[in-house]
Design an enzyme around this catalytic site. Structure first.
Site, PDB file in Angstrom:
ATOM      1  CG  PHE A 193      42.926  45.591  38.224  1.00 26.23           C
ATOM      2  CD1 PHE A 193      44.246  45.965  38.043  1.00 26.23           C
ATOM      3  CD2 PHE A 193      41.935  46.532  37.976  1.00 26.23           C
ATOM      4  CE1 PHE A 193      44.575  47.253  37.634  1.00 26.23           C
ATOM      5  CE2 PHE A 193      42.253  47.819  37.570  1.00 26.23           C
ATOM      6  CZ  PHE A 193      43.582  48.175  37.396  1.00 26.23           C
ATOM      7  CE  LYS A 194      45.465  48.247  33.668  1.00 23.93           C
ATOM      8  NZ  LYS A 194      46.503  47.811  34.606  1.00 23.93           N
ATOM      9  CG  ASP A 195      41.494  39.802  32.515  1.00 24.86           C
ATOM     10  OD1 ASP A 195      41.688  40.252  31.374  1.00 24.86           O
ATOM     11  OD2 ASP A 195      42.223  38.947  33.049  1.00 24.86           O
TER      12      ASP A 195
END
Ligand SMILES: *Cc1c(COP(=O)(O)O)cnc(C)c1O
Length: 481
Positions: free
Chosen positions: A125-127
């Site tokens: 999810f960090k993208d």
């Protein structure tokens, strides 16, 4: 919107958004926080329902950004949130949605669903925030004619997301510290196979907290920080937190399409960045019922939400678990939440976080602790046994293979289901990143997007170092020149 420090600095002269974006920690070691929380009216909320992801991101960010031309900000959002960037979908998923919501089923009268946040280039999810940050950085640096050296610590997912967002970008170098030998082979391959000249991978002896500590210490040397233009993209960067608030709106619209109003979100938590974004969305006026903080065996945050006692562990006490991106004993974003909890009293935050240096603090008898339920927060923890059982159960019952962190989210979400209230679990990574645990649970390999075949065999580029502040500064000085 302008920004102050949770420890009181900048109060007389709050920063603009771009200063906060490029500056990392505030000058007094605190974290930046908006002077006022922007609000979203119910009418605005309904008008946002049918926006594309990029348009929604622009609408949310506009409330926080005061120093980028609207047309420019919109273009940056459009460049970031396209199906071309978020295309690493599993079979059947809808890339154009960017964050598709998948209904699992109805449990105890509550519709349970997964919000897919890990279709970006590094499959976590960090993208979602980092890709935007990369574009914001490039823009802000070019506008100022400046350069920046990003210094960050990662237990795996942040580092790869940062490197993929900043590789090849002009004016940016990335020094990324990771705990030597602790990332999964897939994560190591993702990061260490990058050959871009502006990316420096440093594998440090120790655990994640040791890496984080080195980053903090380097930042505390203000002369060094200024001379070498040290910045941050790890989860303390407020722009990242705001970018993450966008998908709570998106998830809320998807979960309320059938008419419900309140929605609960369950969030696998480590550094407290993801769930803090949910808190911000709720403080802006999004009708979130509960924010369910899910931890793994490192349950410092779960303890706090249950008891009001925040007792950080030494890095040597951090357990190595099968949801490693949550193996954190001192959550870096937690200070922002505490600042809000004590009503923005910076002196109080200074005192509390001085206590954290000595082991922790106790708010159990403090009126502030009662605000936790006003803020909708509840919590729970998971374990290796639970994780494997949930992965097996969800694969068997719903035909979805989920990653270990998401499994922790589902485990704890199930403790807070309420009839008629949709429960959205944030899916934080694709299972292939944590293949060994999937094999232990399902006795088969995790599904792997075609673009990632054979990445473990690529040549690797990284340096091994001790967790030593002076050595780190020397390394940066030598490579910045
Ligand atoms: C980073 C990460 C988390 C924890 O998120 P925080 O924002 O640090 O709380 C959970 N799961 C995965 C897969 C992650 O990469």
């Amino acid at each position: 919107m302008r920004y102050i420090s949770t420890r009181g600095a900048l109060a007389d002269a709050p920063q603009g958004f771009s200063d906060s974006l490029l500056g990392g920690l505030a000058p007094d070691g605190g974290l930046t926080w908006p002077v006022q929380m922007p609000q979203v009216t119910p009418a605005e909320l309904e008008a946002w329902r049918h926006l594309s992801y990029a348009e929604l991101a622009f609408a949310v960010l506009s409330k926080f950004v005061d120093d980028i031309e609207p047309a420019t900000l919109k273009a940056l959002c459009e460049k970031t949130y396209t199906p071309q960037v978020y295309c690493n979908t599993r079979p059947g998923e809808r890339a154009a949605d960017i964050t598709p919501l998948t209904a699992l089923g109805v449990e105890q009268g509550a519709p349970l669903s997964l919000l897919a946040l890990s279709n970006g280039p590094t499959l976590a999810f960090k993208d979602m925030a980092m890709q935007l940050l990369g574009n914001l950085f490039e823009h802000a640096l070019a506008a100022r004619g400046e350069q920046i050296n990003i210094l960050g610590a990662t237990s795996g997912d942040t580092g790869s997301a940062a490197e993929y967002a900043l590789r090849g970008k002009r004016g940016v170098r990335v020094f990324m510290l990771s705990p030597h030998g602790r990332m999964s082979p897939f994560q190591q391959a993702q990061m260490f196979s990058l050959q871009d000249a502006n990316i420096f991978n440093i594998a440090m002896h120790g655990v994640f907290d040791d890496c984080q500590d080195v980053v903090k210490r380097v930042n505390e040397d203000l002369a060094f920080k200024t001379q070498y233009r040290i910045g941050a993209v790890n989860s303390i960067n407020f722009a990242r937190v705001v970018a993450q608030a966008v998908y709570y709106f998106r998830g809320w619209f998807a979960a309320t399409a059938a008419g419900a109003k309140d929605v609960s979100f369950a969030v696998p938590s480590g550094n407290f960045g993801n769930v803090l974004a949910g808190h911000i969305a709720r403080r802006m006026g999004l009708p979130i019922r509960r924010l369910v903080v899910a931890t793994n065996e490192n349950r410092v945050l779960d303890e706090f939400f249950r008891t009001g006692v925040y007792r950080v562990r030494k890095s040597s006490e951090t357990l190595e678990t099968s949801s490693p991106s949550m193996d954190i004993s001192k959550a870096s974003n937690f200070e922002r939440f505490v600042f809000d909890l004590v009503g923005g009293d910076a002196a109080r935050v200074r005192d509390l976080f001085a206590q954290v240096e000595r082991g922790g603090f106790d708010l159990s008898a403090d009126p502030a602790f009662k605000r936790i339920s006003d803020f909708g927060f509840v919590s729970g923890c998971s374990s290796h046994t639970h994780r494997l059982a949930v992965i097996r159960d969800v694969a068997g019952r719903y035909g979805e293979v989920i990653d270990p962190h998401t499994a922790d989210g589902i485990k704890v979400a199930r403790e807070y289901l309420e009839p008629g209230v949709p429960m959205v679990v944030l899916e934080t990574a694709q299972p292939v990143k944590f293949g060994a645990t999937i094999e232990a649970a399902l006795h088969r390999a995790a599904p792997r997007p075609a673009a990632f075949e054979g990445i473990e065999q690529l040549p690797k580029r990284f340096e091994v170092m001790n967790a030593d502040v002076a050595a780190m500064k020397d390394y940066i000085a030598r490579h910045v020149g």
